[in-house]
Design an enzyme around this catalytic site. Sequence first.
Site, PDB file in Angstrom:
ATOM      1  N   CYS A 191      -1.820  -6.619   5.735  1.00 15.96           N
ATOM      2  CA  CYS A 191      -1.072  -7.813   5.312  1.00 15.96           C
ATOM      3  C   CYS A 191      -0.353  -8.533   6.442  1.00 15.96           C
ATOM      4  CB  CYS A 191      -0.061  -7.443   4.235  1.00 15.96           C
ATOM      5  SG  CYS A 191      -0.840  -7.054   2.674  1.00 15.96           S
ATOM      6  N   LYS A 240      13.619  -0.756  10.901  1.00 22.83           N
ATOM      7  CA  LYS A 240      13.267   0.532  11.485  1.00 22.83           C
ATOM      8  C   LYS A 240      12.417   0.267  12.722  1.00 22.83           C
ATOM      9  CE  LYS A 240      12.870   5.013  11.374  1.00 22.83           C
ATOM     10  NZ  LYS A 240      14.016   5.741  11.883  1.00 22.83           N
ATOM     11  N   GLU A 279       0.852  -1.182   0.000  1.00 21.22           N
ATOM     12  CA  GLU A 279       0.000   0.000   0.000  1.00 21.22           C
ATOM     13  C   GLU A 279       0.888   1.231   0.000  1.00 21.22           C
ATOM     14  OE1 GLU A 279      -3.325  -0.003   2.768  1.00 21.22           O
ATOM     15  OE2 GLU A 279      -3.141  -2.174   2.886  1.00 21.22           O
TER      16      GLU A 279
END
Lengths: 437, 442
Positions: free
Chosen positions: A263, A254, A155
């Site tokens: 997902c 990160k 996305e």
Amino acid sequence: MDVAVIGCGYVGLVTAAGLADLGHSVIGIDKDPRKINKLKAGIIPIYEPGLAELVQRNLVTGRLTFTESIRPAVERSVVLFITVGTPSNYDGTADLTQVEAVAREIAAAMTSYKVIINKSTVPVGTARRVKELIKKHLPAPVAFDVVSNPEFLREGSAVHDFIYPDRIVIGAESVKAVALMKELYSGFLKKKVPFIVTNPETSELIKYAANAFLANKIAFINELANLCEAIGGDIETVALGMGLDHRIGPHFLKAGPGYGGSCFPKDTWALIQIGASYGSPLTITKAVVEANENHKRRMALKIKDALGSPAGKTVAVLGLAFKAQTDDLRESPAIPIIEELIASGVSVRGHDPAALTEAKKAFADTITYYEDIYEAARGADAIVIATEWEIYRQVDLPRLKSVMKDPVIIDLRNIYRPDELSTAGFRYTRIGQKDIR
Amino acid sequence: MHITVIGTGYVGLVTAACLSDFGHTVVGVDKDHNKINALKNGRIPIYEPGLDDIVQRNVQAGRLRFTTDITEEFDRTQVVFIAVGTPPQEDGSADLQHVEAVAREIAPLINDYKVIVNKSTVPVGTGARVRQVIAAHQTQKVPFDVVSNPEFLREGSAVGDFMRPDRVVIGTESDRAREIMKEVYRALYLIETPFVFTNIETAELIKYASNAFLATKITFINEIANICEAVGADVQTIAKAMGMDGRISPKFLHAGPGYGGSCFPKDTKALVRIARDHGETASIVEAVVQANQRQKERMVQKIHNILGGLQGKTIALLGLAFKPNTDDMREAPSLTIIRGLLEQGATVRAFDPAAMDEARKILGDTITYCRDEYETAQGADALIIVTEWNQFRRLDLARMKTLLNQPVLVDLRNIYTPQEAKAAGYRYTGVGQGKSSETHGN
């Protein structure tokens, strides 16, 4: 080629528009007449950079059309994509009701050879199941193949991911189906995109494995971030040192408030369920899911800790979507954080450049909504950065400080440098590093 | 520069040799007289490709010397590397007695400013601890700094790893020490190796984090391999497709019998312990440690399954070292496998190109040691590939078949394809190769 894409949600729409852009004649089909009417007019019901342009461009050329009725589309097309939703059941398994309904409808309309492609992320064995189902509902015997061809769209960069894939995975049992798939994606073959041709089971597992591994990477670095806070280390440097090892790579290291979205949570759960149902436990993925849940809860505690006594305080949460460049709130870390803050008597203000409409559905009137960062911050006791939107990096720190009641920033995405915030006079808490007070 | 390296085990010897190759004058110190005598005569006590050349070259050039006397040249030395062993204790924590003994010993010798470098993999907080111990045992108040500079050497390619590292990590709070460390690694600075400068705690954690993550990667793909066997998928194809994702990287996605060696088992357990000691949890790494143990045990079951039982069977094992190009047997999957086979009444014959001596020390006369692959196969009911030495990749399968009691090949490193094994007339099983994972087209 003549292609039908059944289901115009996120995956279906990007697939339909992308295939049309590759030069195919594509019909997008959806049961929802309002959605189809919007799409015909070039209006995109989801937030995805570049998608509107891609759809409009191909509508104009006539390569992309939309319709509600499945039968004529099946009759004219050789290649049929199934891209309907596969939401999670309560036990983490994927709900295949819509996939199975489409399979029955395709069977009823089939009079010549077709390749039916599962594009949605579906459990191992779904391709075989769809094949059985179609066979059972065929009015007269017709040859067909069912292929697994998982999507790897992110996305926020789905259009780019469709046009520049890392690889194309094709899980098929027949040479004919493989040849048709290669023709369909011949544009990528010419660009030397690697093709992986395998059996449907392997293909179906790839998507889950890749996503579960990426979720693993994030959850791993988040646990180390917690450890860094305890020992006086710095997670950003740990990630840098790890990422320089070429066997690890710098991506997805990160530290943050935990992964969310449509997902990773769904696919990790589904993979655990697949493992359980075959008696092959995925203990690491299970540990990842639990660690991620704990981490999200920990974020609320971190904020409450920074507030001292949370009751009666006002907190502006900047960023509600699960990541930047999307309006998707599904499994967003902001949700459990905000719920916990509310439960502790904090009055919460929400800001997001794209997800306010979605947020209103999730939080209703339990929080207040702001379209301006400085208005959200006015009189607040603290700001929480929950999504790494670029506009938050660009914020005018002195102005922000001047409107706040107390200059406190809890930066769950490490978007600021500690020194710039201390210079600006903020008390600053971030992930994986000791606080500046 | 003048450098002293204390400890001439695996890490110390590679460090001393490579630093002298960078042009520094290096003294390697060890308490073990036999070891030092061997080194003085140019004999390397460990198996490490390329190391003997570098040692000999630099000894001849006069840049590298070995001694048992820690005071030798110590006055002139600017940088002292501590590279002594930190073996794991029963609870998984590292035993720091050698490190602390070195710190006590060098403290009174510090006559002017020196940089003391922890090169061994040590728990978070060891840098601070070494500083305390030295300060407490100094006889004259001379300034010094402690630096964490973790090694990232892989057995079998340690020399290349030292000379062309992915990165150099330097943990220190002192600018002066940082400048001296840059000088130590000047040769790497010039070839644009990335340097990560940080505080001691962070540097100490990076080593554990990197190794624990790689162990996680291996164990993740092993669990995927197991599910592949259950659903009829092929783990090698999955690994290939995963590796093409730019965010994942294709390395360390080879399914197999579980990780072993002197680093991953030790560092994963130590990281779990460090987290616990600081009131945190490394729950993912905990799951990895357990899953890896199960994976090793599962390999015994795999052999049991293909033979329909192990009682009275003779098993031929190829490869004992935990990986190729090393003689290291520590935590090797072969040990768990052999133990399981013997427990279930099988007889074991084995061969390894480098690790036979090490294996004898651990396994004694519980197994039969063979001269080569073919002698190992003689009269065995199954041939098991445990370590992927290159010479096992090109076995004469036809000849092997005539020697075996029955043609069964259990390939725990997936170095053969099911097709070629089948074509050669073998019953074959690999790791994570589901039954129906024949591929089409391409």
